[in-house]
Design a protein around this motif. Structure first.
Motif, PDB file in Angstrom:
ATOM      1  N   THR A   1       0.845  -1.205   0.000  1.00  0.00           N
ATOM      2  CA  THR A   1       0.000   0.000   0.000  1.00  0.00           C
ATOM      3  C   THR A   1       0.877   1.251   0.000  1.00  0.00           C
ATOM      4  OG1 THR A   1      -0.020   0.155   2.405  1.00  0.00           O
ATOM      5  CG2 THR A   1      -1.734  -1.233   1.378  1.00  0.00           C
ATOM      6  N   ASP A   2       0.250   2.407  -0.314  1.00  0.00           N
ATOM      7  CA  ASP A   2       0.972   3.684  -0.283  1.00  0.00           C
ATOM      8  C   ASP A   2       1.501   3.963   1.120  1.00  0.00           C
ATOM      9  OD1 ASP A   2       0.533   4.000  -2.912  1.00  0.00           O
ATOM     10  OD2 ASP A   2      -1.088   5.489  -2.716  1.00  0.00           O
ATOM     11  N   ALA A   3       0.661   3.653   2.118  1.00  0.00           N
ATOM     12  CA  ALA A   3       1.069   3.903   3.504  1.00  0.00           C
ATOM     13  C   ALA A   3       2.305   3.086   3.866  1.00  0.00           C
ATOM     14  CB  ALA A   3      -0.084   3.559   4.452  1.00  0.00           C
ATOM     15  N   THR A   4       2.343   1.845   3.406  1.00  0.00           N
ATOM     16  CA  THR A   4       3.512   0.987   3.681  1.00  0.00           C
ATOM     17  C   THR A   4       4.753   1.548   2.999  1.00  0.00           C
ATOM     18  OG1 THR A   4       2.095  -0.947   3.837  1.00  0.00           O
ATOM     19  CG2 THR A   4       4.424  -1.359   3.459  1.00  0.00           C
ATOM     20  N   LEU A   5       4.531   2.036   1.766  1.00  0.00           N
ATOM     21  CA  LEU A   5       5.665   2.582   1.011  1.00  0.00           C
ATOM     22  C   LEU A   5       6.243   3.820   1.703  1.00  0.00           C
ATOM     23  CD1 LEU A   5       7.059   1.584  -1.503  1.00  0.00           C
ATOM     24  CD2 LEU A   5       5.631   3.133  -2.863  1.00  0.00           C
ATOM     25  N   VAL A   6       5.354   4.665   2.247  1.00  0.00           N
ATOM     26  CA  VAL A   6       5.804   5.866   2.963  1.00  0.00           C
ATOM     27  C   VAL A   6       6.613   5.452   4.200  1.00  0.00           C
ATOM     28  CG1 VAL A   6       5.037   7.835   4.366  1.00  0.00           C
ATOM     29  CG2 VAL A   6       3.957   7.367   2.152  1.00  0.00           C
ATOM     30  N   ARG A   7       6.079   4.465   4.932  1.00  0.00           N
ATOM     31  CA  ARG A   7       6.789   3.987   6.127  1.00  0.00           C
ATOM     32  C   ARG A   7       8.158   3.410   5.740  1.00  0.00           C
ATOM     33  NH1 ARG A   7       4.717   2.471  11.106  1.00  0.00           N
ATOM     34  NH2 ARG A   7       2.591   2.449  10.312  1.00  0.00           N
ATOM     35  N   ALA A   8       8.168   2.633   4.655  1.00  0.00           N
ATOM     36  CA  ALA A   8       9.426   2.011   4.202  1.00  0.00           C
ATOM     37  C   ALA A   8      10.438   3.080   3.790  1.00  0.00           C
ATOM     38  CB  ALA A   8       9.143   1.066   3.038  1.00  0.00           C
ATOM     39  N   ARG A   9       9.943   4.145   3.154  1.00  0.00           N
ATOM     40  CA  ARG A   9      10.848   5.229   2.755  1.00  0.00           C
ATOM     41  C   ARG A   9      11.463   5.886   4.001  1.00  0.00           C
ATOM     42  NH1 ARG A   9      11.714   8.182  -1.864  1.00  0.00           N
ATOM     43  NH2 ARG A   9      10.161   6.961  -2.979  1.00  0.00           N
ATOM     44  N   GLY A  10      10.638   6.041   5.026  1.00  0.00           N
ATOM     45  CA  GLY A  10      11.139   6.591   6.286  1.00  0.00           C
ATOM     46  C   GLY A  10      12.222   5.725   6.891  1.00  0.00           C
ATOM     47  N   VAL A  11      11.993   4.427   6.869  1.00  0.00           N
ATOM     48  CA  VAL A  11      12.996   3.499   7.414  1.00  0.00           C
ATOM     49  C   VAL A  11      14.291   3.600   6.598  1.00  0.00           C
ATOM     50  CG1 VAL A  11      13.561   1.061   7.806  1.00  0.00           C
ATOM     51  CG2 VAL A  11      11.275   1.912   8.354  1.00  0.00           C
ATOM     52  N   ALA A  12      14.145   3.664   5.274  1.00  0.00           N
ATOM     53  CA  ALA A  12      15.328   3.773   4.408  1.00  0.00           C
ATOM     54  C   ALA A  12      16.122   5.042   4.731  1.00  0.00           C
ATOM     55  CB  ALA A  12      14.909   3.761   2.938  1.00  0.00           C
ATOM     56  N   HIS A  13      15.398   6.150   4.968  1.00  0.00           N
ATOM     57  CA  HIS A  13      16.077   7.404   5.329  1.00  0.00           C
ATOM     58  C   HIS A  13      16.769   7.283   6.680  1.00  0.00           C
ATOM     59  CE1 HIS A  13      15.307  10.095   2.052  1.00  0.00           C
ATOM     60  NE2 HIS A  13      14.008   9.800   2.039  1.00  0.00           N
ATOM     61  N   LEU A  14      16.112   6.602   7.618  1.00  0.00           N
ATOM     62  CA  LEU A  14      16.735   6.416   8.933  1.00  0.00           C
ATOM     63  C   LEU A  14      18.039   5.634   8.821  1.00  0.00           C
ATOM     64  CD1 LEU A  14      13.714   5.649  11.295  1.00  0.00           C
ATOM     65  CD2 LEU A  14      15.296   7.582  11.447  1.00  0.00           C
ATOM     66  N   ILE A  15      18.028   4.598   7.972  1.00  0.00           N
ATOM     67  CA  ILE A  15      19.256   3.814   7.760  1.00  0.00           C
ATOM     68  C   ILE A  15      20.355   4.726   7.211  1.00  0.00           C
ATOM     69  CG2 ILE A  15      20.297   1.962   6.384  1.00  0.00           C
ATOM     70  CD1 ILE A  15      17.522   0.559   6.521  1.00  0.00           C
ATOM     71  N   GLU A  16      19.955   5.577   6.239  1.00  0.00           N
ATOM     72  CA  GLU A  16      20.928   6.493   5.658  1.00  0.00           C
ATOM     73  C   GLU A  16      21.478   7.463   6.716  1.00  0.00           C
ATOM     74  OE1 GLU A  16      19.564   9.701   3.232  1.00  0.00           O
ATOM     75  OE2 GLU A  16      21.194   9.450   1.810  1.00  0.00           O
ATOM     76  N   GLN A  17      20.586   7.968   7.567  1.00  0.00           N
ATOM     77  CA  GLN A  17      21.014   8.913   8.597  1.00  0.00           C
ATOM     78  C   GLN A  17      21.975   8.258   9.593  1.00  0.00           C
ATOM     79  OE1 GLN A  17      20.283  12.272   8.823  1.00  0.00           O
ATOM     80  NE2 GLN A  17      19.541  11.905   6.752  1.00  0.00           N
ATOM     81  N   VAL A  18      21.678   7.018   9.963  1.00  0.00           N
ATOM     82  CA  VAL A  18      22.555   6.295  10.895  1.00  0.00           C
ATOM     83  C   VAL A  18      23.951   6.155  10.275  1.00  0.00           C
ATOM     84  CG1 VAL A  18      23.007   4.038  11.952  1.00  0.00           C
ATOM     85  CG2 VAL A  18      20.732   5.054  12.103  1.00  0.00           C
ATOM     86  N   CYS A  19      24.005   5.765   8.996  1.00  0.00           N
ATOM     87  CA  CYS A  19      25.289   5.581   8.317  1.00  0.00           C
ATOM     88  C   CYS A  19      26.054   6.906   8.219  1.00  0.00           C
ATOM     89  CB  CYS A  19      25.093   5.001   6.919  1.00  0.00           C
ATOM     90  SG  CYS A  19      24.385   3.357   6.950  1.00  0.00           S
ATOM     91  N   ARG A  20      25.331   7.983   7.865  1.00  0.00           N
ATOM     92  CA  ARG A  20      25.993   9.286   7.761  1.00  0.00           C
ATOM     93  C   ARG A  20      26.522   9.739   9.110  1.00  0.00           C
ATOM     94  NH1 ARG A  20      22.383  13.425   4.215  1.00  0.00           N
ATOM     95  NH2 ARG A  20      22.468  12.335   2.225  1.00  0.00           N
ATOM     96  N   PHE A  21      25.690   9.559  10.144  1.00  0.00           N
ATOM     97  CA  PHE A  21      26.070  10.025  11.474  1.00  0.00           C
ATOM     98  C   PHE A  21      27.298   9.275  11.976  1.00  0.00           C
ATOM     99  CE2 PHE A  21      25.799  10.538  16.071  1.00  0.00           C
ATOM    100  CZ  PHE A  21      25.545  11.894  16.168  1.00  0.00           C
ATOM    101  N   ALA A  22      27.381   7.988  11.627  1.00  0.00           N
ATOM    102  CA  ALA A  22      28.524   7.179  12.083  1.00  0.00           C
ATOM    103  C   ALA A  22      29.840   7.773  11.597  1.00  0.00           C
ATOM    104  CB  ALA A  22      28.372   5.738  11.595  1.00  0.00           C
ATOM    105  N   TYR A  23      29.813   8.330  10.388  1.00  0.00           N
ATOM    106  CA  TYR A  23      31.046   8.879   9.809  1.00  0.00           C
ATOM    107  C   TYR A  23      31.003  10.406   9.758  1.00  0.00           C
ATOM    108  CZ  TYR A  23      32.122   4.092   8.530  1.00  0.00           C
ATOM    109  OH  TYR A  23      32.400   2.745   8.578  1.00  0.00           O
TER     110      TYR A  23
END
Lengths: 125, 156
Positions: free
Chosen positions: B18-40
């Protein structure tokens, strides 16, 4: 002495590992694919540790150390991972996966007899 | 090799996302990116790049026979030239020592210096790992399975 399950599809590598193990008073059961590995684990639940090659002729050796669909453990044997790299993934990615599976040690091929024996000692301590 | 077929993850058919799932998944993907950026996030001139951290970790844990430029190249998935440059940059910083291999005179063995060992205690991935370790074991295993599944599909 440890009772070890060796999951390795390369006969030459398996032979050399078994030679080292048996010359150091360890007992080894060698299988070359996941079906045989699962069968061996179910048949003999007295293994002290497993030595697993990641790339097994089209199979993923580490999948044996992930969960079943119902969430149960396939096996909780201490895990020694051996890898020389393989298609599609870097050794860095393989190492990360092995660590995430709870591997005790990751050995990169080629490794010395001492490296292997040290990893076994760590796995069974 | 089928590394995608993970038994721990039940994929949902595309038509059922669903669209709602896709929005949530995009948020999770961004969080992963933020964690990786913050680490370095350390941007000081003397800070190591992520590939240098990878090389330092490799030389710290690899068995001696493969603590070479070729071993590092295979670990990183690069050719020997960039692996050689990365190893040399760590030697230049005094983080790694180099000596001739006793087995192969054409090959050098790299070993962490005391400074390298000390720096590795501040490994940015180590900080993230400590935070993840605070999760319960079951959650950590589920997260590992999910990320492994995504990683495998990205490589396909």
């Amino acid at each position: 002495m440890a009772n070890l399950l060796l999951i390795e599809d390369d006969p030459a590598v398996a032979e050399s590992i078994i030679f080292v193990l048996e010359n150091n008073n360890h007992q080894a059961t060698h299988v070359s694919n996941l079906e045989q590995a699962t069968h061996s684990i179910h048949q003999d639940n007295h293994f002290d540790a497993a030595i697993v090659d990641v790339w097994l002729s089209g199979e993923d050796g580490l999948s044996l150390f992930q969960r079943n669909e119902d969430g149960s453990e396939k096996t909780n044997l201490p895990l020694i991972v051996i890898s020389g790299g393989g298609p599609g993934r870097t050794l860095e990615a393989v190492t990360a996966r092995a660590d995430a599976c709870g591997a005790v040690t990751v050995l990169y091929k080629p490794f010395s007899d001492e490296d292997l024996l040290g990893a076994i000692a760590k796995a069974i301590e | 090799m089928d590394l995608v077929q993970r038994q721990t993850i039940q994929p949902v058919a595309d038509s059922k996302i669903t669209d709602a799932t896709l929005v949530r998944a995009r948020g999770v993907a961004h969080l992963i990116e933020q964690v990786c950026r913050f680490a370095y996030e350390d941007r000081r001139p003397e800070a190591l790049h992520s590939v240098q951290w990878s090389a330092l970790r490799y030389f710290a844990r690899a068995n001696e026979q493969v603590r070479t430029v070729n071993g590092l190249a295979k670990y990183l998935g690069v050719t020997s030239a960039p692996a050689s440059r990365t190893a040399a940059s760590l030697v230049k910083r005094g983080l790694v020592d180099v000596r001739q291999s006793p087995r192969d005179a054409r090959s050098n063995i790299f070993t962490l210096t005391e400074a390298g060992v000390a720096l590795l205690e501040d490994d940015p991935i180590g900080k993230v790992a400590h935070l993840l370790a605070e999760m319960c074991e079951e959650d950590l295993k589920r997260l590992a399975a999910a990320l492994d599944n995504v990683h495998a599909k990205l490589l396909d």
